[in-house]
Design a protein around this motif. Sequence first.
Motif, mmCIF file in Angstrom:
data_model
loop_
_atom_site.group_PDB
_atom_site.id
_atom_site.type_symbol
_atom_site.label_atom_id
_atom_site.label_comp_id
_atom_site.label_asym_id
_atom_site.label_seq_id
_atom_site.Cartn_x
_atom_site.Cartn_y
_atom_site.Cartn_z
ATOM 1 N N GLY A 71 -5.047 4.812 -1.906
ATOM 2 C CA GLY A 71 -3.913 4.253 -1.181
ATOM 3 C C GLY A 71 -3.812 4.818 0.223
ATOM 4 O O GLY A 71 -3.563 4.079 1.185
ATOM 5 N N LEU A 72 -4.010 6.120 0.360
ATOM 6 C CA LEU A 72 -3.953 6.749 1.679
ATOM 7 C C LEU A 72 -5.064 6.233 2.589
ATOM 8 O O LEU A 72 -4.826 5.927 3.760
ATOM 9 C CB LEU A 72 -4.037 8.274 1.545
ATOM 10 C CG LEU A 72 -3.924 9.063 2.835
ATOM 11 C CD1 LEU A 72 -2.564 8.841 3.493
ATOM 12 C CD2 LEU A 72 -4.143 10.543 2.566
ATOM 13 N N THR A 79 0.604 3.980 -2.954
ATOM 14 C CA THR A 79 0.344 5.398 -2.675
ATOM 15 C C THR A 79 1.455 6.274 -3.234
ATOM 16 O O THR A 79 1.191 7.294 -3.876
ATOM 17 C CB THR A 79 0.182 5.623 -1.157
ATOM 18 O OG1 THR A 79 -0.800 4.709 -0.664
ATOM 19 C CG2 THR A 79 -0.238 7.039 -0.850
ATOM 20 N N TRP A 80 2.683 5.879 -3.002
ATOM 21 C CA TRP A 80 3.836 6.649 -3.489
ATOM 22 C C TRP A 80 3.852 6.713 -5.016
ATOM 23 O O TRP A 80 3.949 7.792 -5.606
ATOM 24 C CB TRP A 80 5.128 6.013 -2.977
ATOM 25 C CG TRP A 80 6.354 6.793 -3.329
ATOM 26 C CD1 TRP A 80 7.085 6.698 -4.481
ATOM 27 C CD2 TRP A 80 6.960 7.815 -2.560
ATOM 28 N NE1 TRP A 80 8.124 7.579 -4.458
ATOM 29 C CE2 TRP A 80 8.071 8.287 -3.286
ATOM 30 C CE3 TRP A 80 6.678 8.362 -1.314
ATOM 31 C CZ2 TRP A 80 8.904 9.287 -2.805
ATOM 32 C CZ3 TRP A 80 7.518 9.352 -0.846
ATOM 33 C CH2 TRP A 80 8.609 9.806 -1.593
ATOM 34 N N GLY A 126 1.381 6.021 -7.032
ATOM 35 C CA GLY A 126 0.153 6.667 -7.500
ATOM 36 C C GLY A 126 0.246 8.179 -7.455
ATOM 37 O O GLY A 126 -0.245 8.872 -8.350
ATOM 38 N N TRP A 127 0.901 8.720 -6.415
ATOM 39 C CA TRP A 127 1.076 10.169 -6.312
ATOM 40 C C TRP A 127 1.943 10.684 -7.459
ATOM 41 O O TRP A 127 1.614 11.680 -8.103
ATOM 42 C CB TRP A 127 1.671 10.535 -4.959
ATOM 43 C CG TRP A 127 1.906 11.999 -4.801
ATOM 44 C CD1 TRP A 127 3.104 12.644 -4.789
ATOM 45 C CD2 TRP A 127 0.909 13.018 -4.671
ATOM 46 N NE1 TRP A 127 2.922 13.987 -4.639
ATOM 47 C CE2 TRP A 127 1.574 14.253 -4.569
ATOM 48 C CE3 TRP A 127 -0.482 13.000 -4.623
ATOM 49 C CZ2 TRP A 127 0.893 15.453 -4.421
ATOM 50 C CZ3 TRP A 127 -1.151 14.198 -4.476
ATOM 51 C CH2 TRP A 127 -0.472 15.404 -4.380
ATOM 52 N N LEU A 138 -4.198 2.761 3.595
ATOM 53 C CA LEU A 138 -3.109 2.795 4.571
ATOM 54 C C LEU A 138 -3.638 3.131 5.967
ATOM 55 O O LEU A 138 -3.303 2.461 6.950
ATOM 56 C CB LEU A 138 -2.040 3.794 4.141
ATOM 57 C CG LEU A 138 -0.797 3.887 5.012
ATOM 58 C CD1 LEU A 138 -0.067 2.544 5.048
ATOM 59 C CD2 LEU A 138 0.129 4.977 4.488
ATOM 60 N N PRO A 181 -3.684 7.699 -5.373
ATOM 61 C CA PRO A 181 -3.093 7.983 -4.059
ATOM 62 C C PRO A 181 -4.137 8.222 -2.964
ATOM 63 O O PRO A 181 -3.880 7.915 -1.792
ATOM 64 C CB PRO A 181 -2.234 9.228 -4.298
ATOM 65 C CG PRO A 181 -2.747 9.840 -5.547
ATOM 66 C CD PRO A 181 -3.328 8.725 -6.363
ATOM 67 N N ILE A 185 0.829 -1.211 0.000
ATOM 68 C CA ILE A 185 0.000 0.000 0.000
ATOM 69 C C ILE A 185 0.862 1.259 0.000
ATOM 70 O O ILE A 185 0.529 2.255 -0.656
ATOM 71 C CB ILE A 185 -0.992 -0.013 1.180
ATOM 72 C CG1 ILE A 185 -1.984 -1.166 1.020
ATOM 73 C CG2 ILE A 185 -1.723 1.300 1.305
ATOM 74 C CD1 ILE A 185 -2.780 -1.151 -0.275
#
Length: 192
Positions: free
Chosen positions: A143-144, A107-108, A110-111, A147, A140, A103
């Motif tokens: 993902g956030l 997120t990383w 995806g950003w 997370l 992201p 995840i």
Amino acid sequence: MKNILMMVDRTSTRLGQACAWLIILLTCLIAWEVFSRYVLNTPHDWALDAQIQMYGTLFMLAGAYTLAKNGHVRGDVLYGFFQQRTQAWIDLVLYVLFFLPGIVALTWAGWTFAQESLAIRESTFSATPLPLYPFKFMIPVAGLMLLLQGLVEIVRCVQCIQTGAWPSREADVEEVDVEKLKEMVKSEGAAR
């Protein structure tokens, strides 16, 4: 601590419930496009792109909701026979070894992916292009949210290991239990 856990659960639940409305919009868009294409003979080149973006948004943002409701698929055949403390240990190890790294990477990446899309004002390849960068920013965001919900689940695992019982979760819509429904109807009929 319980208030923080429940706040994250409520946030995931509200986000999931809000995204559920995309199902209605998506259904209406598909029905309208079918009618437009086959009855009015005026198809829209952007409709499929919009449908894909709506479905993708729904799919991604529903992940945290599903995790909050303990609804993700797992090997329940054996897992269900274990004591709750053992289940918590299994979950904790899997969250730390697989979930968190995956995840965080999602997120990383995806950003970065979304920022690059915004920088070039990326759009679909059709005669009537739709912007893609708002859709890519859902990666992201999802993902956030996953997370945050995953961290809550890790805390739940630790609490279960300590107490031997799973802590409570935010209540939501439950599936219909046909047998309970039959009993309820019978008891109401007998009361009259």
